[in-house]
Design a protein around this motif. Structure first.
Motif, PDB file in Angstrom:
ATOM      1  N   GLY A  63       0.927  -1.198   0.050  1.00 13.05           N
ATOM      2  CA  GLY A  63      -0.077  -0.060   0.047  1.00 13.05           C
ATOM      3  C   GLY A  63       0.910   1.112  -0.096  1.00 13.05           C
ATOM      4  O   GLY A  63       1.695   1.381   0.904  1.00 13.05           O
ATOM      5  N   MET A  64       0.536   1.900  -1.009  1.00 14.42           N
ATOM      6  CA  MET A  64       1.590   3.266  -1.322  1.00 14.42           C
ATOM      7  C   MET A  64       0.524   4.506  -1.549  1.00 14.42           C
ATOM      8  O   MET A  64      -0.270   4.201  -2.421  1.00 14.42           O
ATOM      9  CB  MET A  64       2.593   3.227  -2.269  1.00 14.42           C
ATOM     10  CG  MET A  64       3.465   2.074  -1.817  1.00 14.42           C
ATOM     11  SD  MET A  64       4.761   1.487  -3.260  1.00 14.42           S
ATOM     12  CE  MET A  64       5.535   3.250  -3.194  1.00 14.42           C
ATOM     13  N   TRP A  65       0.418   5.681  -0.719  1.00 16.83           N
ATOM     14  CA  TRP A  65      -0.197   6.827  -1.180  1.00 16.83           C
ATOM     15  C   TRP A  65       0.795   8.037  -0.545  1.00 16.83           C
ATOM     16  O   TRP A  65       1.530   7.745   0.094  1.00 16.83           O
ATOM     17  CB  TRP A  65      -1.532   6.704  -0.484  1.00 16.83           C
ATOM     18  CG  TRP A  65      -1.624   6.410   0.884  1.00 16.83           C
ATOM     19  CD1 TRP A  65      -1.970   7.561   1.894  1.00 16.83           C
ATOM     20  CD2 TRP A  65      -1.475   5.321   1.779  1.00 16.83           C
ATOM     21  NE1 TRP A  65      -1.754   6.967   3.179  1.00 16.83           N
ATOM     22  CE2 TRP A  65      -1.673   5.566   3.028  1.00 16.83           C
ATOM     23  CE3 TRP A  65      -1.381   3.962   1.401  1.00 16.83           C
ATOM     24  CZ2 TRP A  65      -1.575   4.537   4.180  1.00 16.83           C
ATOM     25  CZ3 TRP A  65      -1.412   2.946   2.446  1.00 16.83           C
ATOM     26  CH2 TRP A  65      -1.631   3.333   3.642  1.00 16.83           C
ATOM     27  N   ASN A  66       0.124   9.258  -1.056  1.00 16.43           N
ATOM     28  CA  ASN A  66       0.748  10.539  -0.741  1.00 16.43           C
ATOM     29  C   ASN A  66       0.368  11.238   0.496  1.00 16.43           C
ATOM     30  O   ASN A  66       1.145  11.880   1.019  1.00 16.43           O
ATOM     31  CB  ASN A  66       0.897  11.273  -2.156  1.00 16.43           C
ATOM     32  CG  ASN A  66       1.496  10.600  -3.086  1.00 16.43           C
ATOM     33  OD1 ASN A  66       2.577  10.069  -3.039  1.00 16.43           O
ATOM     34  ND2 ASN A  66       1.052  10.581  -4.432  1.00 16.43           N
ATOM     35  N   SER A  67      -0.684  11.301   0.915  1.00 18.40           N
ATOM     36  CA  SER A  67      -1.348  11.993   1.652  1.00 18.40           C
ATOM     37  C   SER A  67      -1.785  11.273   2.988  1.00 18.40           C
ATOM     38  O   SER A  67      -2.502  10.477   2.907  1.00 18.40           O
ATOM     39  CB  SER A  67      -2.484  13.062   1.169  1.00 18.40           C
ATOM     40  OG  SER A  67      -3.146  13.721   1.906  1.00 18.40           O
ATOM     41  N   THR A  68      -1.800  11.975   4.023  1.00 15.20           N
ATOM     42  CA  THR A  68      -2.374  11.584   5.348  1.00 15.20           C
ATOM     43  C   THR A  68      -3.886  11.451   5.287  1.00 15.20           C
ATOM     44  O   THR A  68      -4.534  10.780   6.003  1.00 15.20           O
ATOM     45  CB  THR A  68      -1.961  12.282   6.407  1.00 15.20           C
ATOM     46  OG1 THR A  68      -2.361  13.567   6.509  1.00 15.20           O
ATOM     47  CG2 THR A  68      -0.552  12.162   6.755  1.00 15.20           C
ATOM     48  N   ASP A  69      -4.402  12.328   4.538  1.00 14.34           N
ATOM     49  CA  ASP A  69      -5.823  12.418   4.087  1.00 14.34           C
ATOM     50  C   ASP A  69      -6.455  11.184   3.545  1.00 14.34           C
ATOM     51  O   ASP A  69      -7.553  10.834   3.479  1.00 14.34           O
ATOM     52  CB  ASP A  69      -6.447  13.575   3.338  1.00 14.34           C
ATOM     53  CG  ASP A  69      -5.969  14.956   3.762  1.00 14.34           C
ATOM     54  OD1 ASP A  69      -5.871  15.030   5.163  1.00 14.34           O
ATOM     55  OD2 ASP A  69      -5.986  15.868   3.151  1.00 14.34           O
ATOM     56  N   GLU A  70      -5.506  10.311   2.727  1.00 10.91           N
ATOM     57  CA  GLU A  70      -5.778   9.171   2.338  1.00 10.91           C
ATOM     58  C   GLU A  70      -5.514   8.010   3.342  1.00 10.91           C
ATOM     59  O   GLU A  70      -5.772   6.768   2.874  1.00 10.91           O
ATOM     60  CB  GLU A  70      -4.952   8.935   1.012  1.00 10.91           C
ATOM     61  CG  GLU A  70      -5.162   9.939   0.061  1.00 10.91           C
ATOM     62  CD  GLU A  70      -4.288   9.926  -1.104  1.00 10.91           C
ATOM     63  OE1 GLU A  70      -4.464   8.997  -2.075  1.00 10.91           O
ATOM     64  OE2 GLU A  70      -3.083  10.650  -1.140  1.00 10.91           O
ATOM     65  N   ASP A  71      -5.020   8.076   4.626  1.00  8.43           N
ATOM     66  CA  ASP A  71      -4.831   7.061   5.392  1.00  8.43           C
ATOM     67  C   ASP A  71      -5.645   5.987   5.526  1.00  8.43           C
ATOM     68  O   ASP A  71      -5.538   4.904   5.394  1.00  8.43           O
ATOM     69  CB  ASP A  71      -4.261   7.607   6.466  1.00  8.43           C
ATOM     70  CG  ASP A  71      -2.828   7.852   6.552  1.00  8.43           C
ATOM     71  OD1 ASP A  71      -2.159   8.316   5.480  1.00  8.43           O
ATOM     72  OD2 ASP A  71      -2.306   8.579   7.712  1.00  8.43           O
ATOM     73  N   GLU A  72      -6.943   6.521   5.819  1.00 13.10           N
ATOM     74  CA  GLU A  72      -8.150   5.544   6.228  1.00 13.10           C
ATOM     75  C   GLU A  72      -8.579   4.590   5.220  1.00 13.10           C
ATOM     76  O   GLU A  72      -8.621   3.192   5.262  1.00 13.10           O
ATOM     77  CB  GLU A  72      -9.290   6.426   6.740  1.00 13.10           C
ATOM     78  CG  GLU A  72     -10.335   5.445   7.432  1.00 13.10           C
ATOM     79  CD  GLU A  72     -11.482   6.411   7.835  1.00 13.10           C
ATOM     80  OE1 GLU A  72     -12.547   5.900   7.678  1.00 13.10           O
ATOM     81  OE2 GLU A  72     -11.213   7.297   8.408  1.00 13.10           O
ATOM     82  N   SER A  73      -8.599   5.448   3.783  1.00 11.98           N
ATOM     83  CA  SER A  73      -9.106   4.505   2.826  1.00 11.98           C
ATOM     84  C   SER A  73      -8.127   3.557   2.326  1.00 11.98           C
ATOM     85  O   SER A  73      -8.431   2.312   1.955  1.00 11.98           O
ATOM     86  CB  SER A  73      -9.492   5.386   1.637  1.00 11.98           C
ATOM     87  OG  SER A  73      -8.509   5.803   1.153  1.00 11.98           O
TER      88      SER A  73
END
Length: 149
Positions: A63-73
């Protein structure tokens, strides 16, 4: 990251991988399928700490993503993907590919006998539990309720 050893990639397992990848919330997240074979499987089972050398495949969810806003999903996608794929797992997992591993789950990575041998070695060579910031084995001298810092 989460991982499982898999011995059978049947139609249901492949269908699940495709379905979960279609639902991925981040284009950076991915699934890796290793097929070790060869020399990896020829090492005797008790020769090293690595277990499950007879597994045909290793399934790795990244799992990789850029923003902490995307953590939950993204974390939800990772946990659900790995959890639903576990039914195709053969046993254990490869601990170096785990981002979060509960201490009690480490026994499953090695098997009970190897885990006890490794805990004894840890007590001998790292009695103060200096090396604790990874997915590791607690020293036999560390209380059962220890936690990572």
């Amino acid at each position: 990251m989460k991982t499982s050893y898999v011995n059978d990639l049947n139609t249901d397992a492949i269908g699940l991988l495709i379905e979960r990848c279609r639902q991925v919330p981040s284009p950076q997240s991915h699934v890796v399928l290793y097929t070790p074979g060869g020399a990896v499987g020829r090492v005797p089972a008790d020769a090293t700490a690595v277990s499950y050398r007879n597994a045909l495949h290793i399934l790795l969810w990244v799992g990789m993503w850029n923003s902490t806003d995307e953590d939950e999903s993204n974390r939800a996608w990772m946990r659900e993907s790995w959890g639903t794929a576990e039914r195709f797992g053969s046993a254990g997992f490869y601990p170096d590919y785990e981002a979060e591993t509960a201490p009690e789950r480490m026994t499953a990575a090695f098997g009970a006998a190897k885990f006890q041998r490794l805990a004894a070695l840890k007590a001998r060579f790292d009695p103060s539990h200096l090396f604790r910031l990874n997915q590791n084995i607690p020293s036999a001298r560390v209380s059962p309720g220890w936690r990572w810092v």
